[in-house]
Write a protein that holds these residues in place. Structure first.
Motif, PDB file in Angstrom:
ATOM      1  N   ASP A 415      -9.339  54.641 -14.337  1.00 42.36           N
ATOM      2  CA  ASP A 415      -9.489  55.687 -13.311  1.00 42.36           C
ATOM      3  C   ASP A 415     -10.590  55.304 -12.327  1.00 42.36           C
ATOM      4  OD1 ASP A 415      -7.493  57.109 -14.488  1.00 42.36           O
ATOM      5  OD2 ASP A 415      -8.772  58.670 -15.343  1.00 42.36           O
ATOM      6  N   ALA A 416     -11.704  54.807 -12.838  1.00 45.16           N
ATOM      7  CA  ALA A 416     -12.810  54.385 -11.972  1.00 45.16           C
ATOM      8  C   ALA A 416     -12.392  53.201 -11.103  1.00 45.16           C
ATOM      9  CB  ALA A 416     -14.028  54.026 -12.808  1.00 45.16           C
ATOM     10  N   LEU A 417     -11.712  52.223 -11.704  1.00 45.85           N
ATOM     11  CA  LEU A 417     -11.302  51.033 -10.953  1.00 45.85           C
ATOM     12  C   LEU A 417     -10.276  51.380  -9.879  1.00 45.85           C
ATOM     13  CD1 LEU A 417     -11.021  48.404 -13.843  1.00 45.85           C
ATOM     14  CD2 LEU A 417     -12.884  48.704 -12.213  1.00 45.85           C
ATOM     15  N   SER A 418      -9.415  52.351 -10.155  1.00 42.99           N
ATOM     16  CA  SER A 418      -8.417  52.770  -9.159  1.00 42.99           C
ATOM     17  C   SER A 418      -9.088  53.404  -7.952  1.00 42.99           C
ATOM     18  CB  SER A 418      -7.433  53.769  -9.787  1.00 42.99           C
ATOM     19  OG  SER A 418      -6.686  53.158 -10.816  1.00 42.99           O
ATOM     20  N   ILE A 419     -10.085  54.245  -8.195  1.00 43.52           N
ATOM     21  CA  ILE A 419     -10.818  54.882  -7.091  1.00 43.52           C
ATOM     22  C   ILE A 419     -11.552  53.829  -6.266  1.00 43.52           C
ATOM     23  CG2 ILE A 419     -12.724  56.463  -6.538  1.00 43.52           C
ATOM     24  CD1 ILE A 419     -11.913  58.023  -9.100  1.00 43.52           C
ATOM     25  N   ILE A 420     -12.179  52.881  -6.958  1.00 46.75           N
ATOM     26  CA  ILE A 420     -12.909  51.816  -6.261  1.00 46.75           C
ATOM     27  C   ILE A 420     -11.953  50.991  -5.403  1.00 46.75           C
ATOM     28  CG2 ILE A 420     -14.102  49.612  -6.657  1.00 46.75           C
ATOM     29  CD1 ILE A 420     -15.453  51.024  -9.095  1.00 46.75           C
ATOM     30  N   LYS A 421     -10.761  50.726  -5.921  1.00 50.35           N
ATOM     31  CA  LYS A 421      -9.783  49.914  -5.191  1.00 50.35           C
ATOM     32  C   LYS A 421      -9.303  50.613  -3.928  1.00 50.35           C
ATOM     33  CE  LYS A 421      -5.626  47.126  -5.979  1.00 50.35           C
ATOM     34  NZ  LYS A 421      -4.582  46.744  -6.962  1.00 50.35           N
ATOM     35  N   GLU A 422      -9.234  51.944  -3.955  1.00 48.11           N
ATOM     36  CA  GLU A 422      -8.764  52.713  -2.797  1.00 48.11           C
ATOM     37  C   GLU A 422      -9.737  52.641  -1.626  1.00 48.11           C
ATOM     38  OE1 GLU A 422      -8.035  56.627  -4.190  1.00 48.11           O
ATOM     39  OE2 GLU A 422      -6.322  56.047  -5.436  1.00 48.11           O
ATOM     40  N   VAL A 423     -11.028  52.450  -1.937  1.00 50.17           N
ATOM     41  CA  VAL A 423     -12.035  52.353  -0.880  1.00 50.17           C
ATOM     42  C   VAL A 423     -11.990  50.935  -0.317  1.00 50.17           C
ATOM     43  CG1 VAL A 423     -14.480  52.561  -0.307  1.00 50.17           C
ATOM     44  CG2 VAL A 423     -13.468  54.058  -2.057  1.00 50.17           C
ATOM     45  N   LYS A 424     -11.695  50.806   0.953  1.00 48.48           N
ATOM     46  CA  LYS A 424     -11.408  49.495   1.542  1.00 48.48           C
ATOM     47  C   LYS A 424     -12.654  48.643   1.791  1.00 48.48           C
ATOM     48  CE  LYS A 424      -7.056  50.292   1.482  1.00 48.48           C
ATOM     49  NZ  LYS A 424      -6.250  49.656   0.424  1.00 48.48           N
ATOM     50  N   THR A 425     -13.831  49.265   1.869  1.00 44.66           N
ATOM     51  CA  THR A 425     -15.027  48.463   2.139  1.00 44.66           C
ATOM     52  C   THR A 425     -15.324  47.528   0.979  1.00 44.66           C
ATOM     53  OG1 THR A 425     -16.340  50.297   1.268  1.00 44.66           O
ATOM     54  CG2 THR A 425     -16.174  50.094   3.670  1.00 44.66           C
TER      55      THR A 425
END
Length: 452
Positions: A415-425
């Motif tokens: 869940d954490a990695l998915s959220i991080i991946k969504e942020v493009k920076t």
């Protein structure tokens, strides 16, 4: 352990034939053992390596010649040991528990595969650790000591040093790093009592290199260099003892190990110390990789920094390593603490890193994997989530006078990695606090780990 080994056909006399370098300590015993194994392998020896814990697959714990034992080989040895134990159980339940079974399995594998040397990392403590069934050990290493597993080993550094020193055996060569005075005094007393030598390894900067070669370690931090120095001395002590034993056994045939010769031993007062490193040792150190400890993985939009730091001292080193090695403005933290560890002690060194986002997670890769697990418990799940919320409260308290992070509590690492991946920076992500967490993250970021 003696009973379990006997039931698999391994007597203590048979186990005595296994030549072992035994490593205990609070911090750095995994990387020290890994570097020691790599050095010996590059000198041409057949090695076994038993480490703890695993990150992705249990097979990681038992390695042959630097490689994770294959699925087929693991299955063959596993069933051989398990079937013998099951067939000879004297009453219901008379089977070794998890770590005891793996230790019996490791010793069985190393004996059957006829390794020249096995590097064995202690699980917890030393004197009462399952690995300490060994009676004859030529070389022992004790890494940096600190307060950890206090509910098992004791609340003081002296008590912990006493437990770790329990792996020393009569006549062995024991090596350690610079220790706090109270720990050092205990190690010296135990060494005198069991009649073994105890040598403090030199500063890493004191080494010279054969042919003037320069050595670039894979991790450029002081703690890792200390571990490298200990690994060097352990490996060369074993090679020196092996060479001397060969000379004693057959002088007439001049049996001398060509991988180790006396030009690399200093002529100073301490003949147990090597300072000039041969090329094989340099290559062993420079090519050693130890997943989950000071590991950096680059992906398309993030750089992940993984370190299973679970003591105050380890986390202080981890925080400094992260600050020194990344220059990206956007920083995130994924954290989990397990067992009886005090999250405030672990989080304090991280409070000034200025993380934009902090994720407190249950240290499992996927939520549905947890629920399908035979050991899944709703009550345990609630306890783990409650711990995450408590850790979040602790972090917010520590952030009172600092730039505040956005905090999230999640049920799994993905869940954490998915959220991080969504942020493009492009961002830097530190994953730390528990090796279970690091293993769960690696199973997603680098799923091929257990096959390499």
């Amino acid at each position: 352990m003696e009973k379990y080994l006997s039931r698999t056909g391994v007597s203590l006399t048979t186990l005595d034939k296994l030549s072992v370098i035994h490593v205990a300590g609070t911090k750095g015993k995994g990387s020290t053992s890994a570097m020691c194994e790599s050095i010996l392998r590059h000198h041409g020896y057949r090695t076994g390596f038993y480490s703890s814990p695993h990150l992705v697959a249990v097979r990681e714990r038992i390695r042959l010649d630097g490689c994770i034992i294959s699925k087929d080989t693991f299955a063959k040895h596993f069933h051989n040991v398990y079937d013998k134990l099951y067939a000879t159980q004297s009453y219901e339940g008379d089977m070794p528990k998890y770590f005891a079974f793996l230790t019996v399995l490791a010793y069985s594998v190393f004996l059957k595969e006829k390794v020249d040397v096995a590097i064995v990392e202690v699980g917890i403590g030393g004197i009462v650790d399952y690995t300490n069934i060994l009676r004859k050990v030529p070389v022992v290493g004790i890494t940096a000591l600190g307060l950890d597993h206090t509910s098992i080993l004791g609340n003081t550094l002296e008590q912990i040093a006493e437990a770790k020193a329990g792996i020393m055996k009569k006549g062995c060569e024991a090596y350690t790093v610079e220790q706090p005075s109270e720990a050092r005094e205990v190690l010296e007393r135990v060494a005198r009592n069991v009649q073994c030598s105890l040598t403090t390894v030199p500063d890493y900067k004191s080494y010279t290199f054969q042919n003037g070669l320069k050595l670039q370690l894979t991790v450029d931090i002081d703690a890792y260099k200390i571990n490298a120095s200990l690994a060097i001395q352990l490996a060369h002590a074993w090679m020196r003892k092996r060479t001397n034993n060969k000379r004693e056994v057959d002088v007439t045939n001049s049996i001398i190990d060509v991988n180790y010769n006396n030009d690399v031993i200093t002529n100073g007062s301490d003949s147990n110390i090597i300072r000039k490193l041969p090329n094989e040792t340099i290559k062993g150190l420079s090519t050693c990789r130890w997943p989950g400890r000071y590991q950096v993985i680059e992906t398309e939009n993030s750089t992940f920094y993984l370190d299973g730091a679970h003591t105050k001292e380890s986390m202080e080193i981890c925080a400094q390593w992260f600050k020194d090695n990344n220059r990206k403005h956007s920083k995130s933290l994924i954290f989990s603490a397990t067992g009886d560890r005090d999250a405030e002690i672990l989080l304090t060194p991280l409070k000034n890193v200025e993380f934009e986002t902090v994720y407190f997670v249950i240290p499992t890769a996927l939520k549905d994997m947890s629920q399908k697990n035979d050991n899944y418990s709703i009550m345990e799940h609630r306890d783990l989530i409650a711990r995450c919320y408590k850790n979040a409260e602790t972090w917010n308290m520590l952030q009172n006078n600092c730039k505040r992070s956005y905090v999230m509590v999640l049920e799994c690492v993905s869940d954490a990695l998915s959220i991080i991946k969504e942020v493009k920076t492009n961002k830097s992500v530190l994953i730390t606090g528990s090796l279970h967490l690091v293993g769960a993250a690696l199973s997603i970021i680098d799923p091929s780990l257990s096959e390499n």
